[in-house]
Design an enzyme around this catalytic site. Structure first.
Site, short mmCIF file in Angstrom:
data_model
loop_
_atom_site.label_atom_id
_atom_site.label_comp_id
_atom_site.label_asym_id
_atom_site.label_seq_id
_atom_site.Cartn_x
_atom_site.Cartn_y
_atom_site.Cartn_z
N TRP A 156 65.18 -30.64 22.40
CA TRP A 156 64.58 -30.02 21.22
C TRP A 156 64.43 -28.51 21.33
O TRP A 156 64.02 -27.87 20.38
CB TRP A 156 63.20 -30.65 20.97
N ASN A 157 64.71 -27.93 22.50
CA ASN A 157 64.41 -26.49 22.62
C ASN A 157 65.44 -25.62 21.90
O ASN A 157 65.10 -24.62 21.28
CB ASN A 157 64.23 -26.09 24.09
N LYS A 180 72.61 -38.39 20.36
CA LYS A 180 71.18 -38.55 20.05
C LYS A 180 70.57 -37.16 20.06
O LYS A 180 70.25 -36.61 21.11
CB LYS A 180 70.46 -39.43 21.06
N GLY A 233 68.02 -32.06 29.68
CA GLY A 233 66.59 -32.37 29.63
C GLY A 233 65.97 -32.16 30.99
O GLY A 233 66.45 -31.34 31.78
N SER A 234 64.93 -32.94 31.28
CA SER A 234 64.18 -32.71 32.52
C SER A 234 64.88 -33.34 33.72
O SER A 234 65.67 -34.28 33.58
CB SER A 234 62.77 -33.28 32.38
N GLU A 255 72.60 -31.40 32.65
CA GLU A 255 72.08 -30.02 32.59
C GLU A 255 70.56 -30.15 32.56
O GLU A 255 70.00 -30.52 31.53
CB GLU A 255 72.66 -29.34 31.35
N CYS A 289 65.49 -23.51 29.59
CA CYS A 289 65.73 -23.93 30.97
C CYS A 289 66.14 -22.75 31.86
O CYS A 289 65.94 -22.82 33.07
CB CYS A 289 66.78 -25.04 31.02
N GLU A 386 58.55 -26.66 36.77
CA GLU A 386 59.06 -25.82 35.69
C GLU A 386 57.99 -25.68 34.61
O GLU A 386 57.56 -26.70 34.04
CB GLU A 386 60.31 -26.48 35.08
P1 NAD Z 1 60.86 -35.40 28.77
O1 NAD Z 1 61.19 -35.38 30.18
O2 NAD Z 1 60.13 -36.57 28.21
O3 NAD Z 1 62.16 -35.25 27.85
C1 NAD Z 1 63.12 -34.26 28.03
C2 NAD Z 1 64.29 -34.60 27.10
O4 NAD Z 1 64.86 -35.83 27.51
C3 NAD Z 1 63.90 -34.83 25.64
O5 NAD Z 1 64.92 -34.29 24.83
C4 NAD Z 1 63.81 -36.34 25.49
O6 NAD Z 1 64.15 -36.78 24.18
C5 NAD Z 1 64.85 -36.81 26.46
N1 NAD Z 1 64.54 -38.07 27.10
C6 NAD Z 1 63.36 -38.45 27.65
N2 NAD Z 1 63.46 -39.68 28.19
C7 NAD Z 1 64.72 -40.10 27.95
C8 NAD Z 1 65.44 -41.28 28.26
N3 NAD Z 1 64.90 -42.28 28.98
N4 NAD Z 1 66.72 -41.37 27.86
C9 NAD Z 1 67.32 -40.37 27.16
N5 NAD Z 1 66.69 -39.22 26.85
C10 NAD Z 1 65.41 -39.09 27.24
O7 NAD Z 1 60.04 -34.11 28.49
P2 NAD Z 1 59.67 -33.32 27.20
O8 NAD Z 1 58.19 -33.29 27.12
O9 NAD Z 1 60.42 -33.71 25.98
O10 NAD Z 1 60.24 -31.92 27.65
C11 NAD Z 1 59.62 -31.24 28.71
C12 NAD Z 1 60.43 -31.14 29.95
O11 NAD Z 1 61.79 -31.41 29.73
C13 NAD Z 1 60.35 -29.71 30.39
O12 NAD Z 1 59.41 -29.59 31.40
C14 NAD Z 1 61.72 -29.37 30.85
O13 NAD Z 1 61.78 -29.50 32.25
C15 NAD Z 1 62.61 -30.41 30.29
N6 NAD Z 1 63.55 -29.92 29.27
C16 NAD Z 1 64.64 -29.28 29.71
C17 NAD Z 1 65.56 -28.83 28.80
C18 NAD Z 1 66.79 -28.10 29.25
O14 NAD Z 1 67.34 -27.33 28.47
N7 NAD Z 1 67.27 -28.34 30.46
C19 NAD Z 1 65.35 -29.02 27.45
C20 NAD Z 1 64.22 -29.71 27.02
C21 NAD Z 1 63.32 -30.18 27.96
#
Ligand code: NAD
Length: 483
Positions: A156-157, A180, A233-234, A255, A289, A386
């Site tokens: 979502w960022n 997705k 994502g994370s 990533e 990120c 992070e």
């Molecule tokens: P989160 O770990 O719950 O989710 C991160 C992302 O992963 C979200 O887009 C979410 O929809 C997706 N996600 C979560 N669980 C999933 C699963 N089981 N299967 C598929 N997708 C899944 O955390 P959050 O609260 O949404 O975001 C915060 C953390 O995520 C941050 O601390 C950061 O580290 C990380 N993040 C990183 C990026 C990046 O560009 N690398 C982008 C967004 C979030």
């Protein structure tokens, strides 16, 4: 163009060329992070919908892989042109649902169009090669074939650029995709997908599903139709998905997160460095990120750099992303606001000094002040996790070896930066810092044509440049006896 009220309030799935509610009719709420106002609802996909998407992506792959690269390229370029035509409406939707200032949304829409254009062009150049044979009468050709239907998960960022990277790299290589996009920014990403569809990409080549992320990934990753997974994502979620993909022998691009160090040496232009770092740090409320996070400053210039940094931070106007003077909007969601509170409280307990900010804003919405922290212990959560929010950490260092060791201390290795006028120091930093991307004397490191990815726990593979396309292609050897 403005978005009609139906597009804003009711985001549906797009499967096999049709927009539809999910088969159960369940929905999620979409709310504005600046004031919690309800924007609309987003359809939830369940297994029936995902099975249809997998079937559609499989059938469409057979058509798309045989579509000439030039024709694929023309459709992608048409999608980029549509995105530019619709950019104002899509940017406004992004600010309303994601929170970033409108100027940043507009810039992101243009960057997304550039990404689509670049992959459209580069997809025409997925050349193979001829390997000279050991024996006469044998020809050895290496051709590049698309890997197959892809399941992509975008965060979502940066809803537009992340979705644009994933859809256009897949399509340019001849793959079909089930994407997705983020449930936290569904309107702008659904409108981006509509640009591909309206550009004439055949039905089933792009499928869009929203819902419960873990349900979607646990269904699609093992599904035999899916040949590649791309996730941004994370680190923790990335590791779970990579393990599942490994179990089913699926190729992946991961990533993940970062905790970018920035080394500022004594020879740096301190004012220019402070300006550049502050701009990058607080962009998108720090939810980036590759955001600069640990500023490691030569102790000889620590006080001067800190003063220049704080001067820049003072000028950041926080507010609703649609207000004309806003430089920093709200955090995207409650989870991030809770994380900021926790990280600052923990830093306090570990003896940190808060030089600026440190508090939420006294308003509805997920607002947090631009924050600067120093004197912080290596044991604090902030120096290990992070932050993904508007918190900068300033730390003095005694010598460059110490700064390089601190840069490499964490398991992350996505982005790093350095500001220095010393060729010797730049060369030591380049050789010593473990990172996927290194920006020296500036912070603009993410373009369509350059690789985008990390090392260590920050993942593997690339979401940019030629390296991204390679992730969607499989080299196949065809050897022919010609006599
Ligand atoms: P989160 O770990 O719950 O989710 C991160 C992302 O992963 C979200 O887009 C979410 O929809 C997706 N996600 C979560 N669980 C999933 C699963 N089981 N299967 C598929 N997708 C899944 O955390 P959050 O609260 O949404 O975001 C915060 C953390 O995520 C941050 O601390 C950061 O580290 C990380 N993040 C990183 C990026 C990046 O560009 N690398 C982008 C967004 C979030």
């Amino acid at each position: 163009m403005t978005l009609d009220s139906q597009s804003l309030t009711n985001v549906t799935l797009f499967i096999d060329g049709e927009w539809s509610e999910g088969s159960t009719g369940r929905t999620l709420e979409n709310r504005n992070p600046a004031n919690h106002a309800l924007i609309g609802h987003v359809a939830i996909a369940d297994e029936v919908d995902l099975a249809r998407a997998a079937q559609a992506a499989t059938s469409a792959f057979e058509i798309w892989r045989r579509t000439p690269a030039l024709e694929r390229s023309e459709k992608l370029r048409a999608a980029a042109a549509l995105l530019r035509e619709r950019a104002e409406a899509i940017s406004r939707a992004m600010t309303i649902e994601q929170g970033k200032p409108l100027a940043e949304s507009r810039m992101e829409a243009e960057l997304a169009a550039q990404i689509i254009d670049w992959f459209a062009e580069e997809g025409r150049r997925t050349y193979g090669r001829i390997v000279p044979s050991r024996r006469p009468g044998i020809q050895q050709n290496v051709i590049q074939v698309p890997v197959g239907p892809v399941a992509s998960f975008a965060p979502w960022n940066f809803p537009l650029t992340q979705v644009a990277r994933k859809i256009s790299a897949a399509l340019a290589s001849g793959c079909s995709v089930i994407i997705k996009p983020p449930e936290e920014a569904p309107v702008c990403t659904s409108e981006l997908a509509r640009c591909f569809i309206d550009a004439g990409v055949p039905r089933g080549v792009v499928n869009v599903v929203y819902g419960v992320p873990s349900e979607i990934s646990s269904y699609l990753i093992p599904h035999p139709a899916i040949k590649k997974i791309s996730f941004t994502g994370s680190v923790s979620v990335g590791k779970q998905l990579a393990s599942l993909a490994g179990l089913h022998m699926k190729r992946t691009t991961m990533e993940l997160g970062g905790h970018a160090p920035v080394i500022v040496t004594a020879s740096a232009d301190l004012d220019a460095a402070a300006k550049s770092i502050v701009l990058a740090k607080y962009a998108n409320c720090g939810q980036v990120c590759i955001s600069p996070t640990r500023m490691l400053i030569d102790e000889a210039v620590y006080d001067a750099f800190t003063a220049a940094f704080l001067e820049q931070v003072k000028s950041i106007k926080v507010g609703d992303g649609l207000a004309p003077n806003t430089k920093m909007g709200p955090l995207n969601n409650e989870r991030r606001l809770a994380a900021m509170r926790r990280l600052v409280a923990d830093a306090h307990e570990h003896g940190a000094t808060i030089l600026a900010g440190g508090e939420p804003l006294d308003e509805a919405g997920f607002f947090f002040q631009p924050t600067v922290i120093t004197d912080i212990s290596r044991k604090s959560a902030l120096l290990n996790e992070e932050p993904f929010g508007p918190i900068a950490i300033l730390l003095p260092y005694r010598n460059l070896d110490e700064a390089i060791a601190e840069s490499n201390r964490l398991p992350f290795g996505l982005a790093a930066y350095a500001f220095s006028d010393s060729a010797k120091d730049i060369s030591r930093i380049t050789a010593g810092v473990e990172t996927g991307m290194l920006g020296i004397n500036h912070t603009a490191i993410a373009y369509a044509e350059t690789p985008f990815g990390g090392v260590k726990d920050s993942g593997y593979g690339s979401d940019g440049g030629l390296e991204a396309l390679r992730g969607y292609l499989q080299p196949e050897l065809v050897t022919i006896a010609t006599h």
